[in-house]
Scaffold this active site. Sequence first.
Site, PDB file in Angstrom:
ATOM      1  N   THR A  26       0.921  -1.245   0.152  1.00  0.00           N
ATOM      2  CA  THR A  26      -0.018   0.299   0.315  1.00  0.00           C
ATOM      3  C   THR A  26       0.852   1.025  -0.151  1.00  0.00           C
ATOM      4  O   THR A  26       0.023   2.260  -0.616  1.00  0.00           O
ATOM      5  CB  THR A  26      -0.587  -0.271   1.032  1.00  0.00           C
ATOM      6  N   HIS A 118      -0.127 -16.316  -6.087  1.00  0.00           N
ATOM      7  CA  HIS A 118      -0.651 -16.129  -6.952  1.00  0.00           C
ATOM      8  C   HIS A 118      -0.510 -15.410  -8.320  1.00  0.00           C
ATOM      9  O   HIS A 118      -1.479 -14.750  -8.786  1.00  0.00           O
ATOM     10  CB  HIS A 118      -1.740 -15.115  -5.865  1.00  0.00           C
ATOM     11  N   CYS A 126      -0.807 -18.665 -21.678  1.00  0.00           N
ATOM     12  CA  CYS A 126      -1.686 -19.493 -22.652  1.00  0.00           C
ATOM     13  C   CYS A 126      -2.242 -20.261 -22.362  1.00  0.00           C
ATOM     14  O   CYS A 126      -1.397 -21.733 -21.654  1.00  0.00           O
ATOM     15  CB  CYS A 126      -0.970 -19.937 -23.643  1.00  0.00           C
ATOM     16  N   CYS A 150      -0.114 -20.961 -31.110  1.00  0.00           N
ATOM     17  CA  CYS A 150      -1.225 -22.371 -31.119  1.00  0.00           C
ATOM     18  C   CYS A 150      -2.276 -21.580 -30.799  1.00  0.00           C
ATOM     19  O   CYS A 150      -3.459 -21.966 -30.982  1.00  0.00           O
ATOM     20  CB  CYS A 150      -1.165 -22.888 -29.648  1.00  0.00           C
ATOM     21  N   SER A 188      -0.973  -9.183   5.580  1.00  0.00           N
ATOM     22  CA  SER A 188      -1.836  -9.281   5.170  1.00  0.00           C
ATOM     23  C   SER A 188      -2.981  -9.203   6.159  1.00  0.00           C
ATOM     24  O   SER A 188      -3.057  -9.818   7.284  1.00  0.00           O
ATOM     25  CB  SER A 188      -1.305 -10.575   5.165  1.00  0.00           C
ATOM     26  N   VAL A 231       3.183  -1.727   8.329  1.00  0.00           N
ATOM     27  CA  VAL A 231       4.638  -2.808   7.882  1.00  0.00           C
ATOM     28  C   VAL A 231       6.014  -1.978   7.241  1.00  0.00           C
ATOM     29  O   VAL A 231       7.188  -2.073   7.671  1.00  0.00           O
ATOM     30  CB  VAL A 231       4.613  -3.799   7.110  1.00  0.00           C
TER      31      VAL A 231
HETATM   32  P1  OAD Z   1      -6.352  -7.830   2.549  1.00  0.00           P
HETATM   33  O1  OAD Z   1      -6.762  -6.233   2.102  1.00  0.00           O
HETATM   34  O2  OAD Z   1      -6.921  -8.634   3.030  1.00  0.00           O
HETATM   35  O3  OAD Z   1      -5.284  -7.170   3.614  1.00  0.00           O
HETATM   36  C1  OAD Z   1      -3.810  -6.564   4.342  1.00  0.00           C
HETATM   37  C2  OAD Z   1      -4.643  -6.386   5.433  1.00  0.00           C
HETATM   38  O4  OAD Z   1      -3.095  -5.463   5.177  1.00  0.00           O
HETATM   39  C3  OAD Z   1      -5.209  -5.489   6.207  1.00  0.00           C
HETATM   40  O5  OAD Z   1      -5.105  -6.211   6.902  1.00  0.00           O
HETATM   41  C4  OAD Z   1      -4.842  -4.300   6.388  1.00  0.00           C
HETATM   42  O6  OAD Z   1      -5.201  -3.694   7.137  1.00  0.00           O
HETATM   43  C5  OAD Z   1      -3.511  -4.258   5.891  1.00  0.00           C
HETATM   44  N1  OAD Z   1      -2.378  -3.181   6.038  1.00  0.00           N
HETATM   45  C6  OAD Z   1      -2.456  -2.207   4.849  1.00  0.00           C
HETATM   46  N2  OAD Z   1      -1.862  -1.272   4.802  1.00  0.00           N
HETATM   47  C7  OAD Z   1      -1.069  -1.841   5.826  1.00  0.00           C
HETATM   48  C8  OAD Z   1       0.839  -0.984   6.202  1.00  0.00           C
HETATM   49  N3  OAD Z   1       1.296  -0.023   5.227  1.00  0.00           N
HETATM   50  N4  OAD Z   1       0.565  -1.962   7.594  1.00  0.00           N
HETATM   51  C9  OAD Z   1       0.342  -2.338   7.591  1.00  0.00           C
HETATM   52  N5  OAD Z   1      -0.442  -3.446   7.825  1.00  0.00           N
HETATM   53  C10 OAD Z   1      -1.490  -2.352   6.237  1.00  0.00           C
HETATM   54  O7  OAD Z   1      -4.937  -8.780   1.331  1.00  0.00           O
HETATM   55  P2  OAD Z   1      -4.135  -9.938   1.109  1.00  0.00           P
HETATM   56  O8  OAD Z   1      -4.978 -10.525   2.515  1.00  0.00           O
HETATM   57  O9  OAD Z   1      -3.359 -10.103   1.077  1.00  0.00           O
HETATM   58  O10 OAD Z   1      -6.156 -12.789  -4.340  1.00  0.00           O
HETATM   59  O11 OAD Z   1      -4.626 -10.775   0.813  1.00  0.00           O
HETATM   60  C11 OAD Z   1      -5.533 -11.799  -0.147  1.00  0.00           C
HETATM   61  C12 OAD Z   1      -5.858 -12.314  -1.260  1.00  0.00           C
HETATM   62  O12 OAD Z   1      -6.922 -12.198  -1.727  1.00  0.00           O
HETATM   63  C13 OAD Z   1      -5.425 -11.481  -2.493  1.00  0.00           C
HETATM   64  O13 OAD Z   1      -3.616 -11.848  -2.698  1.00  0.00           O
HETATM   65  C14 OAD Z   1      -5.561 -11.925  -3.438  1.00  0.00           C
HETATM   66  C15 OAD Z   1      -7.214 -11.381  -3.036  1.00  0.00           C
HETATM   67  O14 OAD Z   1      -8.848 -11.722  -3.041  1.00  0.00           O
HETATM   68  C16 OAD Z   1      -6.205 -13.244  -4.880  1.00  0.00           C
HETATM   69  O15 OAD Z   1      -6.200 -12.367  -5.983  1.00  0.00           O
HETATM   70  C17 OAD Z   1      -5.908 -14.836  -5.231  1.00  0.00           C
HETATM   71 ZN    ZN Z   2      -0.422 -21.372 -26.944  1.00  0.00          ZN
END
Ligand code: OAD
Ligand code: ZN
Length: 245
Positions: A26, A118, A126, A150, A188, A231
């Site tokens: 972010t 991911h 492809c 292809c 996350s 972070v």
């Molecule tokens: P989320 O958006 O679910 O979680 C991100 C977390 O980071 C949240 O709890 C925020 O509060 C926190 N956050 C944001 N900026 C921050 C910072 N500077 N310092 C500390 N914390 C911070 O994202 P993910 O857990 O990555 O999947 O989501 C997982 C998956 O959901 C993604 O990979 C994607 C999505 O659907 C696919 O596309 C397959």
């Molecule tokens: Zn191909």
Amino acid sequence: RTLRFAAGALADAGSAVAMTGAGVSTASGIPDFRGPDGVWARYDAEDFHISRFEADPAGFWADRLDLVDDLLGEGREPNAAHEALAALEREGVLEGVVTQNVDGLHQAAGSESVVELHGNGEHVVCVDCGARDALDAVRDGDLPPRCPACDGLYKPDVVLFGEQLPEYAWYRAHAMAQNAGAFLVAGSSLSVEPAASLPREAAARGTTLLLVNHERTALSGRAEYDFRADVTEALPALVDAVRDY
Ligand code: OAD
Ligand code: ZN
């Protein structure tokens, strides 16, 4: 339970692994998914399901290119969080980084052992022959883009909703988690499976779990160290504390 103790736990673990989510990017101008300004507040997750890709590849791709311009855009740079994780790997504390992000910023920051659970948003693949190409190669052409070898459909080389994780990435992530004495999760919400099962199962085996996230996560109750922090501040502070340990 200060960063100093957490640094000691990491350093003493022998080998540690980190898993990251959208929160580490972010500060590089890439939105997270579930926050108030998150991707799923602006886009409909249903539009990015594998079944949409199969039913309407041209419409899927038009929406995907919009999202990609928003998310990946030109000129995104790694931030202090990515750099801190790269430093921990160089210094032999981290075995590697397992990431749910598709932005390539860990590699850009110098992390060498990166598992992309991911996929990678800068590439297409492809669906028929598995050939890969850069996303840029298809940006300005007809939709849906097709494989020059292809004529199969090109799909973004990322895991869409309804798809399995890439087998080799999952295997590597598992192996890293299995061997780790400590598991650090940064930026996350831990709300997406199967990624969240890696730290959950590690904690169940007795691996020290450290979390750095703005908000509470699904595993906050299970972690030895649960830092509600930015972070970009906490991870560099952790690097300093490891060096001082
Ligand atoms: P989320 O958006 O679910 O979680 C991100 C977390 O980071 C949240 O709890 C925020 O509060 C926190 N956050 C944001 N900026 C921050 C910072 N500077 N310092 C500390 N914390 C911070 O994202 P993910 O857990 O990555 O999947 O989501 C997982 C998956 O959901 C993604 O990979 C994607 C999505 O659907 C696919 O596309 C397959
Ligand atoms: Zn191909």
